[in-house]
Scaffold this motif. Structure first.
Motif, PDB file in Angstrom:
ATOM      1  N   ILE A 247       0.840  -1.207   0.000  1.00  0.00           N
ATOM      2  CA  ILE A 247       0.000   0.000   0.000  1.00  0.00           C
ATOM      3  C   ILE A 247       0.872   1.253   0.000  1.00  0.00           C
ATOM      4  O   ILE A 247       0.622   2.201  -0.741  1.00  0.00           O
ATOM      5  N   ILE A 248       1.893   1.256   0.836  1.00  0.00           N
ATOM      6  CA  ILE A 248       2.791   2.414   0.923  1.00  0.00           C
ATOM      7  C   ILE A 248       3.434   2.687  -0.433  1.00  0.00           C
ATOM      8  O   ILE A 248       3.492   3.833  -0.882  1.00  0.00           O
ATOM      9  N   CYS A 249       3.877   1.641  -1.094  1.00  0.00           N
ATOM     10  CA  CYS A 249       4.508   1.822  -2.408  1.00  0.00           C
ATOM     11  C   CYS A 249       3.497   2.291  -3.454  1.00  0.00           C
ATOM     12  O   CYS A 249       3.782   3.207  -4.235  1.00  0.00           O
ATOM     13  N   LYS A 250       2.316   1.700  -3.461  1.00  0.00           N
ATOM     14  CA  LYS A 250       1.291   2.070  -4.443  1.00  0.00           C
ATOM     15  C   LYS A 250       0.772   3.492  -4.235  1.00  0.00           C
ATOM     16  O   LYS A 250       0.292   4.115  -5.177  1.00  0.00           O
ATOM     17  N   CYS A 251       0.862   3.982  -3.016  1.00  0.00           N
ATOM     18  CA  CYS A 251       0.356   5.329  -2.710  1.00  0.00           C
ATOM     19  C   CYS A 251       1.387   6.429  -2.976  1.00  0.00           C
ATOM     20  O   CYS A 251       1.166   7.581  -2.625  1.00  0.00           O
ATOM     21  N   GLY A 252       2.513   6.076  -3.551  1.00  0.00           N
ATOM     22  CA  GLY A 252       3.468   7.091  -3.976  1.00  0.00           C
ATOM     23  C   GLY A 252       4.566   7.462  -2.997  1.00  0.00           C
ATOM     24  O   GLY A 252       5.131   8.547  -3.092  1.00  0.00           O
ATOM     25  N   ALA A 253       4.908   6.573  -2.091  1.00  0.00           N
ATOM     26  CA  ALA A 253       5.931   6.898  -1.089  1.00  0.00           C
ATOM     27  C   ALA A 253       7.340   6.969  -1.664  1.00  0.00           C
ATOM     28  O   ALA A 253       8.167   7.737  -1.162  1.00  0.00           O
ATOM     29  N   ILE A 254       7.623   6.203  -2.699  1.00  0.00           N
ATOM     30  CA  ILE A 254       8.995   6.094  -3.197  1.00  0.00           C
ATOM     31  C   ILE A 254       9.564   7.463  -3.602  1.00  0.00           C
ATOM     32  O   ILE A 254      10.628   7.858  -3.122  1.00  0.00           O
ATOM     33  N   PRO A 255       8.866   8.234  -4.458  1.00  0.00           N
ATOM     34  CA  PRO A 255       9.427   9.551  -4.803  1.00  0.00           C
ATOM     35  C   PRO A 255       9.480  10.512  -3.616  1.00  0.00           C
ATOM     36  O   PRO A 255      10.359  11.369  -3.547  1.00  0.00           O
ATOM     37  N   LEU A 256       8.554  10.375  -2.667  1.00  0.00           N
ATOM     38  CA  LEU A 256       8.572  11.243  -1.485  1.00  0.00           C
ATOM     39  C   LEU A 256       9.816  10.989  -0.644  1.00  0.00           C
ATOM     40  O   LEU A 256      10.429  11.930  -0.123  1.00  0.00           O
ATOM     41  N   ILE A 257      10.181   9.731  -0.492  1.00  0.00           N
ATOM     42  CA  ILE A 257      11.361   9.377   0.299  1.00  0.00           C
ATOM     43  C   ILE A 257      12.617   9.935  -0.379  1.00  0.00           C
ATOM     44  O   ILE A 257      13.455  10.559   0.276  1.00  0.00           O
TER      45      ILE A 257
ATOM     46  N   VAL B 147      16.522   3.646   6.065  1.00  0.00           N
ATOM     47  CA  VAL B 147      15.719   2.557   6.645  1.00  0.00           C
ATOM     48  C   VAL B 147      14.495   2.291   5.776  1.00  0.00           C
ATOM     49  O   VAL B 147      14.157   1.136   5.485  1.00  0.00           O
ATOM     50  N   ALA B 148      13.825   3.360   5.346  1.00  0.00           N
ATOM     51  CA  ALA B 148      12.635   3.191   4.507  1.00  0.00           C
ATOM     52  C   ALA B 148      13.004   2.511   3.185  1.00  0.00           C
ATOM     53  O   ALA B 148      12.296   1.607   2.724  1.00  0.00           O
ATOM     54  N   ILE B 149      14.117   2.913   2.590  1.00  0.00           N
ATOM     55  CA  ILE B 149      14.570   2.260   1.352  1.00  0.00           C
ATOM     56  C   ILE B 149      14.830   0.778   1.612  1.00  0.00           C
ATOM     57  O   ILE B 149      14.404  -0.087   0.839  1.00  0.00           O
ATOM     58  N   LYS B 150      15.514   0.490   2.700  1.00  0.00           N
ATOM     59  CA  LYS B 150      15.828  -0.904   3.028  1.00  0.00           C
ATOM     60  C   LYS B 150      14.556  -1.728   3.192  1.00  0.00           C
ATOM     61  O   LYS B 150      14.400  -2.782   2.583  1.00  0.00           O
ATOM     62  N   ILE B 151      13.646  -1.248   3.999  1.00  0.00           N
ATOM     63  CA  ILE B 151      12.440  -2.023   4.307  1.00  0.00           C
ATOM     64  C   ILE B 151      11.549  -2.180   3.081  1.00  0.00           C
ATOM     65  O   ILE B 151      11.034  -3.267   2.801  1.00  0.00           O
TER      66      ILE B 151
ATOM     67  N   GLY C  61      17.525   7.170  -8.186  1.00  0.00           N
ATOM     68  CA  GLY C  61      18.844   7.517  -7.670  1.00  0.00           C
ATOM     69  C   GLY C  61      19.101   7.117  -6.235  1.00  0.00           C
ATOM     70  O   GLY C  61      19.905   7.753  -5.548  1.00  0.00           O
ATOM     71  N   ALA C  62      18.458   6.045  -5.778  1.00  0.00           N
ATOM     72  CA  ALA C  62      18.623   5.638  -4.381  1.00  0.00           C
ATOM     73  C   ALA C  62      20.062   5.313  -4.029  1.00  0.00           C
ATOM     74  O   ALA C  62      20.523   5.662  -2.940  1.00  0.00           O
ATOM     75  N   VAL C  63      20.782   4.665  -4.931  1.00  0.00           N
ATOM     76  CA  VAL C  63      22.176   4.318  -4.631  1.00  0.00           C
ATOM     77  C   VAL C  63      22.970   5.592  -4.363  1.00  0.00           C
ATOM     78  O   VAL C  63      23.693   5.703  -3.364  1.00  0.00           O
ATOM     79  N   GLU C  64      22.795   6.570  -5.229  1.00  0.00           N
ATOM     80  CA  GLU C  64      23.509   7.831  -5.074  1.00  0.00           C
ATOM     81  C   GLU C  64      23.068   8.580  -3.815  1.00  0.00           C
ATOM     82  O   GLU C  64      23.899   9.181  -3.122  1.00  0.00           O
ATOM     83  N   LEU C  65      21.770   8.528  -3.493  1.00  0.00           N
ATOM     84  CA  LEU C  65      21.272   9.188  -2.282  1.00  0.00           C
ATOM     85  C   LEU C  65      21.854   8.550  -1.021  1.00  0.00           C
ATOM     86  O   LEU C  65      22.244   9.248  -0.083  1.00  0.00           O
ATOM     87  N   ILE C  66      21.908   7.231  -1.012  1.00  0.00           N
ATOM     88  CA  ILE C  66      22.453   6.522   0.144  1.00  0.00           C
ATOM     89  C   ILE C  66      23.938   6.861   0.319  1.00  0.00           C
ATOM     90  O   ILE C  66      24.389   7.175   1.426  1.00  0.00           O
ATOM     91  N   LEU C  67      24.674   6.800  -0.773  1.00  0.00           N
ATOM     92  CA  LEU C  67      26.103   7.115  -0.688  1.00  0.00           C
ATOM     93  C   LEU C  67      26.331   8.573  -0.295  1.00  0.00           C
ATOM     94  O   LEU C  67      27.244   8.875   0.481  1.00  0.00           O
ATOM     95  N   ALA C  68      25.488   9.477  -0.786  1.00  0.00           N
ATOM     96  CA  ALA C  68      25.597  10.892  -0.391  1.00  0.00           C
ATOM     97  C   ALA C  68      25.340  11.042   1.107  1.00  0.00           C
ATOM     98  O   ALA C  68      26.035  11.802   1.797  1.00  0.00           O
ATOM     99  N   ALA C  69      24.357  10.323   1.634  1.00  0.00           N
ATOM    100  CA  ALA C  69      24.062  10.370   3.071  1.00  0.00           C
ATOM    101  C   ALA C  69      25.260   9.866   3.872  1.00  0.00           C
ATOM    102  O   ALA C  69      25.645  10.470   4.881  1.00  0.00           O
ATOM    103  N   MET C  70      25.852   8.782   3.415  1.00  0.00           N
ATOM    104  CA  MET C  70      26.999   8.214   4.122  1.00  0.00           C
ATOM    105  C   MET C  70      28.207   9.158   4.054  1.00  0.00           C
ATOM    106  O   MET C  70      28.934   9.293   5.036  1.00  0.00           O
TER     107      MET C  70
END
Length: 192
Positions: A73-83, A102-106, A120-129
């Motif tokens: 439900i979370i994915c279908k409701c558009g959470a991915i671009p919000l995260i 954590v949200a990306i992982k779960i 761009g999740a890989v790049e976002l994660i690496l930027a966070a790190m």
């Protein structure tokens, strides 16, 4: 939260309360879903992402944790671009970066690609790190999120982006500076 959608402080506190209730409690996760809590959290996230989205990220992660119905439900409701947007807009906030990881992982774990890699999740994660090298939590959650992305159907694309974005150096530094459980599929990349 539904009655006062424009009150940012109320939305912030409401997301925190729902996150607390959902934490490691499948009955509460289901009740929150059945009462329409997932769209409420997502509305708060959409409407107040500028206000400090960490509680919405935390609520989404905890609602989805080990709950496939909520995850879908979370994915279908558009959470991915919000995260992804929250992580892009709040790079210096370790709580946003950590809960984003954590949200990306779960949401990615054990699933076919649900859109994170293309956003761009890989790049976002690496930027966070990179931004928070001394924050053990961001390093650990980033490492785990990379492990989850490596288990998706986009594994090859994740590996390519990981290498092109300097992921080997970032993860080596995290592993050298922090003690946390290693994801085998991440550490295998360091050997290749």
């Amino acid at each position: 939260m539904s009655k006062y959608p424009n009150d940012a402080e109320l939305q912030f506190a409401g997301c925190a309360a729902l996150a607390t209730l959902a934490n490691a409690n499948s009955d509460n996760q289901n009740i929150i879903r059945e009462c329409g809590g997932i769209p409420v959290v997502l509305d708060a996230f959409r409407n107040h992402s500028h206000y400090y989205p960490r509680n919405a990220l935390m609520a989404l992660a905890r609602l989805a944790c080990e709950n496939e119905v909520n995850k879908e439900i979370i994915c279908k409701c558009g959470a991915i671009p919000l995260i992804s947007k929250a992580m892009e807009e709040h790079p210096t906030d370790p709580a946003v970066q950590g809960y984003g990881c954590v949200a990306i992982k779960i949401l990615s774990a054990g699933d076919s690609d649900i859109g994170f890699v293309d956003l761009g999740a890989v790049e976002l994660i690496l930027a966070a790190m990179r931004q928070h090298p001394t924050n053990r939590t961001v390093q650990w959650y980033g490492h785990d999120a990379l492990g989850a992305l490596l288990s998706t159907t986009k594994r090859r694309e994740v590996m390519k982006r990981f290498r092109e974005s300097g992921g080997v150096e970032v993860v080596r530094q995290a592993l050298d500076n922090h003690d946390f459980p290693r994801q085998k599929n991440v550490t295998d990349l360091l050997e290749q």
